[in-house]
Design a protein around this motif. Structure first.
Motif, PDB file in Angstrom:
ATOM      1  N   TYR A   1       6.757   0.015  -9.495  1.00 46.79           N
ATOM      2  CA  TYR A   1       7.687   0.964  -8.877  1.00 46.79           C
ATOM      3  C   TYR A   1       9.074   0.349  -8.745  1.00 46.79           C
ATOM      4  N   THR A   2      10.079   1.209  -8.779  1.00 51.16           N
ATOM      5  CA  THR A   2      11.406   0.754  -8.369  1.00 51.16           C
ATOM      6  C   THR A   2      11.384   0.648  -6.848  1.00 51.16           C
ATOM      7  N   SER A   3      12.378   0.018  -6.282  1.00 48.30           N
ATOM      8  CA  SER A   3      12.442  -0.112  -4.817  1.00 48.30           C
ATOM      9  C   SER A   3      12.461   1.259  -4.144  1.00 48.30           C
ATOM     10  N   ALA A   4      13.221   2.179  -4.698  1.00 50.72           N
ATOM     11  CA  ALA A   4      13.314   3.531  -4.131  1.00 50.72           C
ATOM     12  C   ALA A   4      11.979   4.263  -4.215  1.00 50.72           C
TER      13      ALA A   4
ATOM     14  N   LEU B   1       8.978   2.892  -4.315  1.00 47.99           N
ATOM     15  CA  LEU B   1       8.054   2.256  -3.379  1.00 47.99           C
ATOM     16  C   LEU B   1       8.278   2.776  -1.965  1.00 47.99           C
ATOM     17  N   VAL B   2       9.525   2.880  -1.566  1.00 42.71           N
ATOM     18  CA  VAL B   2       9.842   3.411  -0.235  1.00 42.71           C
ATOM     19  C   VAL B   2       9.361   4.855  -0.118  1.00 42.71           C
ATOM     20  N   ARG B   3       9.617   5.671  -1.131  1.00 44.24           N
ATOM     21  CA  ARG B   3       9.205   7.087  -1.091  1.00 44.24           C
ATOM     22  C   ARG B   3       7.683   7.220  -0.997  1.00 44.24           C
ATOM     23  N   LEU B   4       6.957   6.437  -1.792  1.00 42.13           N
ATOM     24  CA  LEU B   4       5.492   6.518  -1.800  1.00 42.13           C
ATOM     25  C   LEU B   4       4.882   5.989  -0.501  1.00 42.13           C
ATOM     26  N   ARG B   5       5.505   4.983   0.086  1.00 39.62           N
ATOM     27  CA  ARG B   5       5.029   4.483   1.384  1.00 39.62           C
ATOM     28  C   ARG B   5       5.302   5.512   2.478  1.00 39.62           C
ATOM     29  N   ASP B   6       6.487   6.137   2.442  1.00 39.04           N
ATOM     30  CA  ASP B   6       6.818   7.176   3.413  1.00 39.04           C
ATOM     31  C   ASP B   6       5.866   8.367   3.294  1.00 39.04           C
ATOM     32  N   GLU B   7       5.491   8.694   2.074  1.00 39.03           N
ATOM     33  CA  GLU B   7       4.566   9.808   1.849  1.00 39.03           C
ATOM     34  C   GLU B   7       3.198   9.498   2.464  1.00 39.03           C
ATOM     35  N   LEU B   8       2.741   8.259   2.317  1.00 41.66           N
ATOM     36  CA  LEU B   8       1.464   7.868   2.907  1.00 41.66           C
ATOM     37  C   LEU B   8       1.512   7.928   4.424  1.00 41.66           C
ATOM     38  N   ALA B   9       2.647   7.538   5.016  1.00 47.47           N
ATOM     39  CA  ALA B   9       2.786   7.518   6.474  1.00 47.47           C
ATOM     40  C   ALA B   9       3.212   8.875   7.046  1.00 47.47           C
ATOM     41  N   GLY B  10       3.485   9.840   6.185  1.00 45.60           N
ATOM     42  CA  GLY B  10       3.956  11.145   6.635  1.00 45.60           C
ATOM     43  C   GLY B  10       2.839  12.170   6.769  1.00 45.60           C
ATOM     44  N   PRO B  11       3.196  13.432   6.966  1.00 43.85           N
ATOM     45  CA  PRO B  11       2.215  14.496   7.193  1.00 43.85           C
ATOM     46  C   PRO B  11       1.186  14.653   6.063  1.00 43.85           C
TER      47      PRO B  11
ATOM     48  N   LEU C   1       0.838  -1.199   0.000  1.00 46.93           N
ATOM     49  CA  LEU C   1       0.000   0.000   0.000  1.00 46.93           C
ATOM     50  C   LEU C   1       0.872   1.248   0.000  1.00 46.93           C
ATOM     51  N   THR C   2       0.613   2.146  -0.958  1.00 47.07           N
ATOM     52  CA  THR C   2       1.347   3.404  -1.072  1.00 47.07           C
ATOM     53  C   THR C   2       0.334   4.549  -1.122  1.00 47.07           C
ATOM     54  N   ILE C   3       0.821   5.761  -1.190  1.00 44.63           N
ATOM     55  CA  ILE C   3      -0.074   6.909  -1.302  1.00 44.63           C
ATOM     56  C   ILE C   3      -0.881   6.841  -2.595  1.00 44.63           C
ATOM     57  N   GLU C   4      -0.367   6.142  -3.604  1.00 45.62           N
ATOM     58  CA  GLU C   4      -1.082   6.006  -4.876  1.00 45.62           C
ATOM     59  C   GLU C   4      -2.037   4.814  -4.891  1.00 45.62           C
ATOM     60  N   GLY C   5      -2.124   4.081  -3.807  1.00 45.52           N
ATOM     61  CA  GLY C   5      -2.974   2.899  -3.736  1.00 45.52           C
ATOM     62  C   GLY C   5      -2.119   1.653  -3.654  1.00 45.52           C
ATOM     63  N   TRP C   6      -2.696   0.519  -4.049  1.00 43.17           N
ATOM     64  CA  TRP C   6      -1.986  -0.753  -3.975  1.00 43.17           C
ATOM     65  C   TRP C   6      -0.989  -0.890  -5.125  1.00 43.17           C
ATOM     66  N   ASP C   7       0.132  -1.516  -4.838  1.00 49.11           N
ATOM     67  CA  ASP C   7       1.057  -1.930  -5.881  1.00 49.11           C
ATOM     68  C   ASP C   7       0.465  -3.188  -6.510  1.00 49.11           C
ATOM     69  N   GLU C   8       1.011  -3.603  -7.610  1.00 47.67           N
ATOM     70  CA  GLU C   8       0.477  -4.766  -8.320  1.00 47.67           C
ATOM     71  C   GLU C   8       0.465  -6.011  -7.440  1.00 47.67           C
ATOM     72  N   GLN C   9      -0.618  -6.725  -7.488  1.00 45.46           N
ATOM     73  CA  GLN C   9      -0.752  -7.960  -6.733  1.00 45.46           C
ATOM     74  C   GLN C   9      -0.244  -9.146  -7.551  1.00 45.46           C
ATOM     75  N   ILE C  10      -0.438  -9.058  -8.852  1.00 49.70           N
ATOM     76  CA  ILE C  10       0.012 -10.100  -9.763  1.00 49.70           C
ATOM     77  C   ILE C  10       0.987  -9.452 -10.736  1.00 49.70           C
ATOM     78  N   GLY C  11       2.135 -10.028 -10.882  1.00 47.56           N
ATOM     79  CA  GLY C  11       3.110  -9.475 -11.812  1.00 47.56           C
ATOM     80  C   GLY C  11       4.091  -8.573 -11.107  1.00 47.56           C
ATOM     81  N   PRO C  12       5.019  -8.006 -11.869  1.00 42.42           N
ATOM     82  CA  PRO C  12       6.071  -7.173 -11.279  1.00 42.42           C
ATOM     83  C   PRO C  12       5.521  -5.840 -10.768  1.00 42.42           C
ATOM     84  N   SER C  13       6.203  -5.294  -9.784  1.00 47.55           N
ATOM     85  CA  SER C  13       5.846  -3.989  -9.237  1.00 47.55           C
ATOM     86  C   SER C  13       5.960  -2.925 -10.308  1.00 47.55           C
TER      87      SER C  13
END
Length: 109
Positions: free
Chosen positions: A22-25, A27-37, A8-20
């Protein structure tokens, strides 16, 4: 709540089937944004709008985004809508592809 759902990221769910999609970086940025202010403000806006109505059966996260905009005037992300609904006890039913989901009834009390 957010740490339980690693896709789960600020943009919604990442792909459930198939490759992400997002790059790893990213994904981390978008997750941090969701958990941030920014994410927190959006989650609060969605909680305020959902305090006045129930999510209809099989309604989507996009419906929560739309209702929040109509009730509060705030634009929120798909991820914030999903988190707010889960905080209120709705169960996400993820779609096979894409960032959205529908919601099943609230968890039994």
């Amino acid at each position: 709540m957010i740490s339980t759902h690693q896709a789960l990221t600020i943009e919604g769910w990442d792909e459930q089937i198939g490759p992400s999609r997002y790059t790893s970086a990213e994904l981390v940025r978008l997750r941090d944004e969701l958990a941030g202010p920014k994410g927190f403000q959006q989650i609060i806006a969605a909680l305020v709008s959902l305090a006045f109505l129930d999510i209809p059966a099989e309604a989507s996260a996009y419906w929560v985004v739309k209702q929040t905009r109509e009730m509060t005037g705030e634009r929120i992300s798909l991820g914030a809508a999903i988190v707010a609904a889960m905080v209120l006890g709705y169960r996400p039913d993820r779609e096979a592809f894409g960032p959205g989901c529908t919601f099943l009834p609230r968890w039994p009390k």
